[in-house]
Design an enzyme around this catalytic site. Structure first.
Site, PDB file in Angstrom:
ATOM      1  CG  ASP A   8     -16.176 -86.221  64.454  1.00 23.52           C
ATOM      2  OD1 ASP A   8     -16.450 -85.144  63.882  1.00 23.52           O
ATOM      3  OD2 ASP A   8     -16.515 -86.484  65.620  1.00 23.52           O
ATOM      4  CG  ASP A 129     -14.700 -78.483  71.887  1.00 19.38           C
ATOM      5  OD1 ASP A 129     -15.751 -78.111  71.327  1.00 19.38           O
ATOM      6  OD2 ASP A 129     -13.673 -78.803  71.273  1.00 19.38           O
TER       7      ASP A 129
END
Length: 244
Positions: A8, A129
């Site tokens: 990330d 998500d």
């Protein structure tokens, strides 16, 4: 089943968030390319990369870091975060990304996803998500009223390579994956599902591996790898169903 180690990106560095909060970022490696190379050298067949800043900005922010990763490894790389237009999709595929992950745009403009799947077979994944079962977008800053399953079903016949399902409440929390929700989603679809969020141990990965028959094809692991709770070699073996 494939292990997708997560990189990330925030401010050009490799970080991990806690439940998607940008203010709760821990820097694990200032050199994402070296991190990607380490994952490859440990036996990973794919690398999962997210441009966290891009997810909020709606466009690439950590492009230089992504390109450094592409230059550092030979294994395929999938990328999400801020990919919101056909131009974004085409640019990253031309740059060498093997699979782009479309999240916010999958909710906002599903026709764009369907067209991209048609023109780039096998190279488009949809990132879903969920917070309390509802789809969250714009870097998880907004929660919609549509369920993860309902959104995924919109792309059943589109040729999506995979649905990447993240339980936001589990992400980075090391509290175990949401096996029930992940398995239920996979059973509702013919599209392969990649599990994400909450993995804290090899036992978690062995539990995910048991969902293979439900249609779960892989798992994304982040913080547990960086914290040393899970070693990469063991994770690859666990998802492959090999004994410890």
């Amino acid at each position: 089943m494939i292990l997708y180690p997560a990189i990330d990106l925030k401010g050009g560095e490799c970080v991990r968030l806690l439940r998607g909060e940008m203010t709760a970022a821990t820097v694990y490696n200032p050199d994402p390319a070296s991190q990607a190379r380490a994952f490859q050298d440990s036996g990973c067949a794919w690398i999962h990369v997210v441009d966290l800043d891009g997810a909020f900005a709606g466009e690439a922010v950590n492009g230089a870091a992504v390109r450094s990763i592409l230059s550092a490894v030979d294994v395929p790389v999938q990328l999400g975060g801020g990919i919101r237009s056909r131009a974004h999709i085409d640019t990253w595929l031309e740059a060498g990304i093997s699979r782009v992950i479309l999240g916010t745009v999958a909710l906002r403009d599903p026709e764009l996803v369907i067209a991209a799947c048609r023109d780039h077979p096998g190279k488009i994944a949809v990132g879903i998500d969920a917070r309390d079962g509802k789809v969250a977008v714009e870097g998880w800053a907004e929660t919609s009223e549509i369920t993860a399953t309902d959104l995924a079903l919109k792309f059943e016949d589109a040729g999506v390579a995979a649905i990447i399902f993240t339980d936001i409440d589990r992400d980075g929390a090391l509290q175990g994956p949401n096996l029930e929700a992940t398995g239920a989603l996979a059973r509702a679809l013919s599209t392969p599902v990649i599990a994400s969020g909450g993995v804290s141990s090899l036992e978690d990965l062995r539990a995910i591996a048991k969902l293979d028959g439900d249609g779960v094809a892989g798992a994304i692991v982040g913080r547990a790898l960086y914290d040393g709770r899970v070693d990469v070699v063991g994770a690859v073996r666990a998802l492959a169903g090999e004994a410890a």
